[in-house]
Write a protein that holds these residues in place. Structure first.
Motif, mmCIF file in Angstrom:
data_model
loop_
_atom_site.group_PDB
_atom_site.id
_atom_site.type_symbol
_atom_site.label_atom_id
_atom_site.label_comp_id
_atom_site.label_asym_id
_atom_site.label_seq_id
_atom_site.Cartn_x
_atom_site.Cartn_y
_atom_site.Cartn_z
ATOM 1 N N GLN A 5 91.288 -15.518 90.081
ATOM 2 C CA GLN A 5 90.425 -14.708 89.237
ATOM 3 C C GLN A 5 91.276 -13.654 88.520
ATOM 4 N N PRO A 6 91.879 -14.038 87.391
ATOM 5 C CA PRO A 6 92.785 -13.112 86.702
ATOM 6 C C PRO A 6 92.128 -11.814 86.260
ATOM 7 N N HIS A 7 90.847 -11.862 85.812
ATOM 8 C CA HIS A 7 90.178 -10.625 85.398
ATOM 9 C C HIS A 7 90.022 -9.677 86.574
ATOM 10 N N LEU A 8 89.641 -10.210 87.728
ATOM 11 C CA LEU A 8 89.487 -9.375 88.922
ATOM 12 C C LEU A 8 90.821 -8.781 89.347
ATOM 13 N N GLU A 9 91.849 -9.591 89.345
ATOM 14 C CA GLU A 9 93.176 -9.117 89.752
ATOM 15 C C GLU A 9 93.684 -8.037 88.798
ATOM 16 N N GLU A 10 93.355 -8.178 87.514
ATOM 17 C CA GLU A 10 93.756 -7.162 86.542
ATOM 18 C C GLU A 10 93.079 -5.826 86.851
ATOM 19 N N VAL A 11 91.783 -5.871 87.155
ATOM 20 C CA VAL A 11 91.052 -4.638 87.459
ATOM 21 C C VAL A 11 91.618 -3.977 88.708
ATOM 22 N N GLU A 109 81.222 -13.918 90.706
ATOM 23 C CA GLU A 109 82.534 -13.460 90.223
ATOM 24 C C GLU A 109 82.385 -12.188 89.387
ATOM 25 N N THR A 110 81.329 -12.144 88.557
ATOM 26 C CA THR A 110 81.094 -10.931 87.769
ATOM 27 C C THR A 110 80.718 -9.777 88.680
ATOM 28 N N ARG A 111 79.907 -10.056 89.703
ATOM 29 C CA ARG A 111 79.576 -9.019 90.682
ATOM 30 C C ARG A 111 80.852 -8.433 91.291
ATOM 31 N N ALA A 112 81.806 -9.307 91.632
ATOM 32 C CA ALA A 112 83.062 -8.835 92.235
ATOM 33 C C ALA A 112 83.852 -7.975 91.257
ATOM 34 N N ILE A 113 83.857 -8.351 89.975
ATOM 35 C CA ILE A 113 84.565 -7.558 88.959
ATOM 36 C C ILE A 113 83.917 -6.189 88.814
ATOM 37 N N ILE A 114 82.586 -6.155 88.797
ATOM 38 C CA ILE A 114 81.865 -4.875 88.699
ATOM 39 C C ILE A 114 82.194 -3.981 89.884
ATOM 40 N N ALA A 116 84.849 -4.052 91.686
ATOM 41 C CA ALA A 116 86.248 -3.626 91.582
ATOM 42 C C ALA A 116 86.386 -2.459 90.606
ATOM 43 N N HIS A 117 85.683 -2.526 89.489
ATOM 44 C CA HIS A 117 85.702 -1.406 88.534
ATOM 45 C C HIS A 117 85.153 -0.143 89.182
ATOM 46 N N ARG A 118 84.069 -0.294 89.928
ATOM 47 C CA ARG A 118 83.475 0.875 90.577
ATOM 48 C C ARG A 118 84.454 1.474 91.587
ATOM 49 N N ALA A 119 85.162 0.615 92.316
ATOM 50 C CA ALA A 119 86.146 1.091 93.287
ATOM 51 C C ALA A 119 87.275 1.859 92.611
ATOM 52 N N LYS A 120 87.553 1.538 91.355
ATOM 53 C CA LYS A 120 88.593 2.228 90.590
ATOM 54 C C LYS A 120 88.080 3.516 89.943
ATOM 55 N N GLY A 121 86.790 3.788 90.113
ATOM 56 C CA GLY A 121 86.226 4.989 89.516
ATOM 57 C C GLY A 121 85.878 4.835 88.054
ATOM 58 N N GLN A 190 91.058 2.528 76.099
ATOM 59 C CA GLN A 190 91.555 2.097 77.403
ATOM 60 C C GLN A 190 90.499 1.316 78.197
ATOM 61 N N SER A 191 89.391 1.024 77.540
ATOM 62 C CA SER A 191 88.248 0.453 78.249
ATOM 63 C C SER A 191 88.140 -1.056 78.083
ATOM 64 N N PHE A 192 87.309 -1.653 78.961
ATOM 65 C CA PHE A 192 87.103 -3.097 79.009
ATOM 66 C C PHE A 192 85.734 -3.440 78.413
ATOM 67 N N PHE A 193 85.641 -4.606 77.779
ATOM 68 C CA PHE A 193 84.339 -5.164 77.417
ATOM 69 C C PHE A 193 84.352 -6.652 77.719
ATOM 70 N N TYR A 194 83.363 -7.085 78.500
ATOM 71 C CA TYR A 194 83.244 -8.479 78.905
ATOM 72 C C TYR A 194 82.073 -9.121 78.161
ATOM 73 N N SER A 195 82.318 -10.240 77.505
ATOM 74 C CA SER A 195 81.264 -10.914 76.758
ATOM 75 C C SER A 195 81.546 -12.408 76.674
ATOM 76 N N ASP A 196 80.474 -13.176 76.425
ATOM 77 C CA ASP A 196 80.601 -14.631 76.305
ATOM 78 C C ASP A 196 80.463 -15.118 74.874
ATOM 79 N N SER A 197 80.151 -14.210 73.927
ATOM 80 C CA SER A 197 79.753 -14.661 72.591
ATOM 81 C C SER A 197 80.545 -14.010 71.466
ATOM 82 N N ASP A 198 80.773 -14.782 70.398
ATOM 83 C CA ASP A 198 81.412 -14.235 69.199
ATOM 84 C C ASP A 198 80.483 -13.272 68.466
#
Length: 512
Positions: A5-11, A109-114, A116-121, A190-198
């Motif tokens: 999960q590269p996105h999770l590992e990045e966070v 997987e999205t729950r895990a990413i969320i 992880a972001h919360r854990a990072k503050g 410096q922020s992230f945005f996650y989306s599925d659509s153009d």
């Protein structure tokens, strides 16, 4: 092996701090599919749409798909159907829609990413073109209080038939994100945005870290051209024929496993040995064929205090095969009475030692469990019970009933808590198909019940439930607990702790 999960590992390796935002689209990003589709389907099934409304809705959707009208036209048409409707009824509808359709569509997987972001503050928010009625129940489950979304106009608690502009779509999402940044001092660069659509290209270009999730073809092409990292999830959405095949074979393997134990019963005259063989075989086969791998912490506690009462948090129908693989032998169980009426399955479970109870009748349930006390005392069997009484919609722990605790106290045996972290990844409630996943399980030390009394039982139930909550990383239940009696030599017991103060409930999200 679990998928990378590269996105999770990045966070997890990212800079911490509240100045960084983690913005999430909703449909296709947090959940599989479209909440609007589920909403229309539910309204159609309830017969809450007239023939004219169905025809007009189909026409508008077709025109939007062909590109003849934009998102604004789509929302304007939807708002017309809302005119004169009480908003509160739609809030209620949204809650029902969440329980019936949306909760099982949340990507783990999205729950895990969320998380992880919360854990990072980081400040986590949903920025979506959907409405608050589609989003809010899911946001509450995920602990997200910041919501920017499209809205219908309301006067005196009633929809007017108009939309609130600007809509949270296209450039409107950028405006919503900038409003959020101004409110909370966020640095979008410096922020992230996650989306599925153009459709979200404007906001993807505005943030410093655009992160396509499950991208459509156009967004995938843009991401490849610009070097944006992409990740896809297969844990939700339309199941493949392989997923259906795995599930059918795993479910049917219970019959095969018990059939394989019949020769043992016939030759040894030991039903117990036959059931033990079948139970372990079912657990091994069903988890293997569904692709479920277990990561078990402190497995030794499964064997250190038998006979006992095993209690577990009930997240998924996959829990049955997980527990069979873990406990393996000399086990009885408690199930809802409806299972007994299922052809073949009900009889097999009854033969294997399951006692069926009426969850709606507390006194009847207590009487039905009386034979389990004898099974523990006379036969040395351990009993497995879910104190929540039913499966939960999400990984959040439900309230505990007292039946399992009464049973342990009457039989004079310890309680062994089995904490299942993420069985919803395999099959959430209301989902037929089971999918491959790595499930984490923590087995807590046996809890001595010899010093318990009926008078102090509520305190002990709260104490044990807080053990689950701590292990799951969830807020503990408030209230004092009585210190547990020191266990006799040779018996292990969990150390009690004073329950922490309950965290305040998140405020309801605001529309854009």
């Amino acid at each position: 092996m679990p998928r990378p999960q590269p996105h999770l590992e990045e966070v997890l390796g990212s800079e911490p701090g509240p100045h960084i935002a983690a913005l999430f689209d909703f449909d296709g990003t947090i959940i599989a599919g479209y909440s609007a589709t589920a909403m229309l389907r539910e309204k159609f099934q309830r017969r809450e749409m007239s023939v004219e409304e169905i025809a007009e809705t189909a026409q508008v959707i077709a025109q939007h798909s062909l590109g003849n009208i934009g998102f604004s036209g789509l929302m304007t048409a939807a708002a017309k159907f809302m005119k004169g409707v009480d908003e509160e009824s739609f809030v209620t509808f949204g809650e029902e829609l969440y329980k019936k359709h949306i909760a099982r569509k949340i990507y783990p997987e999205t729950r895990a990413i969320i998380e992880a972001h919360r854990a990072k503050g980081h400040r986590v928010a949903i920025v979506s073109s959907a409405t608050i009625y589609q989003i809010e129940p899911t946001a509450r489950d995920l602990g997200i209080t910041d919501i920017k979304c499209s809205a219908y106009e309301i006067e005196d608690g009633v929809f007017t038939g108009e939309i609130v502009r600007p809509l949270c779509f296209g450039e409107g999402k950028v405006l919503a994100a900038e409003d959020l940044a101004a409110e909370h001092g966020l640095d979008l660069d410096q922020s992230f945005f996650y989306s599925d659509s153009d459709d979200d290209i404007e906001l993807l270009e505005r943030v410093g870290k655009p992160r396509p999730l499950n991208p459509n073809l156009k967004l995938k092409a843009i991401a490849d051209e610009r070097g944006w990292p992409v990740q896809r999830f297969a844990s939700r959405g339309t199941p493949s024929w392989v997923d259906y095949t795995r599930t059918i074979y795993a479910t049917g393997s219970l019959v095969g496993a018990f059939a394989a134990g019949l020769p043992i019963w016939a030759l040894t005259r030991s039903q117990r040995e036959a059931v033990n063989f079948s139970l372990g075989l079912f657990g091994d086969f069903a988890t293997a064929i569904t692709g479920v791998e277990l990561e078990v912490e402190d497995e030794r506690h499964l064997w250190s205090a038998r006979p006992c009462v095993f209690i577990f948090n009930h997240q998924s129908k996959a829990d049955v095969m997980i527990l069979a693989k873990l406990i393996r032998r000399d086990m009885g169980a408690v199930g809802k009475k409806e299972i007994r009426d299922i052809p073949i399955l009900g009889k097999l479970m009854e033969w294997g030692g399951t006692v069926f109870v009426d969850r709606a009748d507390g006194k009847s349930a207590i009487r039905a469990m009386e034979p389990l006390v004898d099974a523990i005392r006379q036969d040395g069997k351990s009993i497995c019970i879910a104190p929540e009484g039913t499966r939960t919609l999400t990984p959040k722990l439900g309230a505990f009933k007292k039946g399992a605790f009464h049973l342990a106290m009457q039989a004079g045996v310890p309680i062994v808590p089995i904490v299942i972290h993420n069985a919803t990844d395999v099959a959430p409630k209301n989902e037929f198909v089971m999918r491959p996943a790595t499930v984490r399980v923590t087995v807590l030390p046996p809890v001595d019940t010899s010093g318990w009394s009926v008078r102090s039982l509520a305190s002990h139930v709260r104490e044990v439930r807080n053990m689950f909550l701590r292990t799951l990383g969830q807020a503990e239940e408030e209230g004092e607990v009585e210190p547990a009696k020191k266990p006799p030599p040779g018996k292990a017991a969990a150390k009690p702790k004073k329950a922490a103060a309950k965290k305040p409930s998140p405020r309801k999200g605001r529309t854009a």
